[in-house]
Write a protein that holds these residues in place. Sequence first.
Motif, PDB file in Angstrom:
ATOM      1  N   UNK A  82       0.828  -1.208   0.000  1.00 49.07           N
ATOM      2  CA  UNK A  82       0.000   0.000   0.000  1.00 49.07           C
ATOM      3  C   UNK A  82       0.860   1.254   0.000  1.00 49.07           C
ATOM      4  N   UNK A  83       2.037   1.166   0.603  1.00 50.52           N
ATOM      5  CA  UNK A  83       2.919   2.335   0.640  1.00 50.52           C
ATOM      6  C   UNK A  83       3.366   2.725  -0.767  1.00 50.52           C
ATOM      7  N   UNK A  84       3.537   1.727  -1.641  1.00 51.93           N
ATOM      8  CA  UNK A  84       3.929   2.012  -3.016  1.00 51.93           C
ATOM      9  C   UNK A  84       2.830   2.759  -3.745  1.00 51.93           C
ATOM     10  N   UNK A  85       1.583   2.336  -3.518  1.00 49.55           N
ATOM     11  CA  UNK A  85       0.452   3.006  -4.153  1.00 49.55           C
ATOM     12  C   UNK A  85       0.328   4.432  -3.624  1.00 49.55           C
ATOM     13  N   UNK A 108       2.872   6.620  -5.174  1.00 51.30           N
ATOM     14  CA  UNK A 108       2.523   6.956  -6.549  1.00 51.30           C
ATOM     15  C   UNK A 108       1.571   8.149  -6.592  1.00 51.30           C
ATOM     16  N   UNK A 109       0.564   8.144  -5.714  1.00 48.67           N
ATOM     17  CA  UNK A 109      -0.403   9.234  -5.721  1.00 48.67           C
ATOM     18  C   UNK A 109       0.204  10.532  -5.200  1.00 48.67           C
ATOM     19  N   UNK A 148       2.229  15.993  -6.978  1.00 53.55           N
ATOM     20  CA  UNK A 148       3.264  17.005  -7.194  1.00 53.55           C
ATOM     21  C   UNK A 148       3.390  17.386  -8.666  1.00 53.55           C
ATOM     22  N   UNK A 149       3.183  16.429  -9.545  1.00 56.15           N
ATOM     23  CA  UNK A 149       3.404  16.654 -10.969  1.00 56.15           C
ATOM     24  C   UNK A 149       2.170  17.155 -11.698  1.00 56.15           C
ATOM     25  N   UNK A 150       0.984  16.775 -11.212  1.00 58.64           N
ATOM     26  CA  UNK A 150      -0.255  17.115 -11.905  1.00 58.64           C
ATOM     27  C   UNK A 150      -1.234  17.752 -10.927  1.00 58.64           C
ATOM     28  N   UNK A 151      -2.042  18.677 -11.447  1.00 64.91           N
ATOM     29  CA  UNK A 151      -3.033  19.349 -10.606  1.00 64.91           C
ATOM     30  C   UNK A 151      -4.158  18.374 -10.248  1.00 64.91           C
ATOM     31  N   UNK A 152      -4.413  18.153  -8.955  1.00 64.50           N
ATOM     32  CA  UNK A 152      -5.505  17.244  -8.572  1.00 64.50           C
ATOM     33  C   UNK A 152      -6.872  17.818  -8.944  1.00 64.50           C
ATOM     34  N   UNK A 153      -7.798  16.940  -9.257  1.00 65.40           N
ATOM     35  CA  UNK A 153      -9.181  17.347  -9.507  1.00 65.40           C
ATOM     36  C   UNK A 153      -9.761  17.888  -8.196  1.00 65.40           C
ATOM     37  N   UNK A 154     -10.385  19.084  -8.198  1.00 69.68           N
ATOM     38  CA  UNK A 154     -10.864  19.677  -6.949  1.00 69.68           C
ATOM     39  C   UNK A 154     -11.886  18.824  -6.195  1.00 69.68           C
ATOM     40  N   UNK A 155     -12.661  18.016  -6.919  1.00 66.61           N
ATOM     41  CA  UNK A 155     -13.660  17.181  -6.256  1.00 66.61           C
ATOM     42  C   UNK A 155     -13.079  15.842  -5.815  1.00 66.61           C
ATOM     43  N   UNK A 156     -12.370  15.175  -6.705  1.00 60.31           N
ATOM     44  CA  UNK A 156     -11.922  13.812  -6.431  1.00 60.31           C
ATOM     45  C   UNK A 156     -10.495  13.723  -5.911  1.00 60.31           C
ATOM     46  N   UNK A 157      -9.648  14.686  -6.239  1.00 57.93           N
ATOM     47  CA  UNK A 157      -8.226  14.561  -5.932  1.00 57.93           C
ATOM     48  C   UNK A 157      -7.783  15.257  -4.671  1.00 57.93           C
TER      49      UNK A 157
END
Length: 297
Positions: free
Chosen positions: A61-64, A67-68, A73-82
């Motif tokens: 689980x630590x690997x997953x 990853x997130x 850091x690299x991509x803007x999270x979705x305001x609702x889901x991320x």
Amino acid sequence: MAAHSKKAELEKELEASGPLTLGGRRRGNSVTATAEGAPVAGVDVPSAPESEAGDLELGDERLVNRMFKLMGLLYKPHPWHGISLGPDMPHSLNVYIEIVPTDTLKYELDKKTGYLRVDRPNKFSSVSPVAYGFLPQTLAGDRVAKLCKDAVGVDVKGDNDPLDVCVLSERSFTHGNILLTARPIGGFRMIDGGEADDKIIAVMKDDNVYGDWRDISDIPDPVLKRMLHYFLTYKQSPTDPVSKVSIPEIYGAEKAHAVIVAGREDYIEKYADLRSMLATTIFQAVISAAGQSEEEA
């Protein structure tokens, strides 16, 4: 040596940062409502159906989680889901603001892209008296609708949108599309076209004027009536004989917490597999690419 030191610093930063959780964690045939990975009052809700992509053993689980974190850091999270609701929900919440009191356009989150879209110009003179937005990773579904029905005796359904929130602050906001931390102190049990459309009322964290308010009873009556009038009239045409919106109950902090937890559970039931589906898809793509490389070799 310098490159190794920079990598170590990045690893430390990743370890310290809170996860951008997507949905809940599985436990057998159920998922546990979580806020940044922490259990919320031990609440279990049914899991969403298995995804068509199938299940992969995702390993550690630590690997997953790692990853997130890197994706955040690299991509803007979705305001609702991320973006998580926050580690101390329902007492302290992350809030995404869409509209501020100076806006004469109705802005709304585009659910597919995560960008803020112009929904429509304001048709009439009503302008929101407070900063207005929604609570990430919540949903007005069956549980929120049941709370409304049990409270006021009206048969309604959820509107299947994130829970709306009004944030009180002495400071002016120049624009929406921002995140802030707020404490819920009450709400309006609003019904719009036969759908439960609760409006959580919160105060911005550390606000110099409103920051100490703990319950809706702390709000001066003129301020409360201003918000009430806005929601009862902002959709009403001058030629409409009656409003399509009703607010049969105004509730305090305890009921607001119950609505938020219900909204969180409704979200998890619908989107519990979102995180695992994304991780599974990524791992499947990696495995597929590795297989193609071996064939080419």
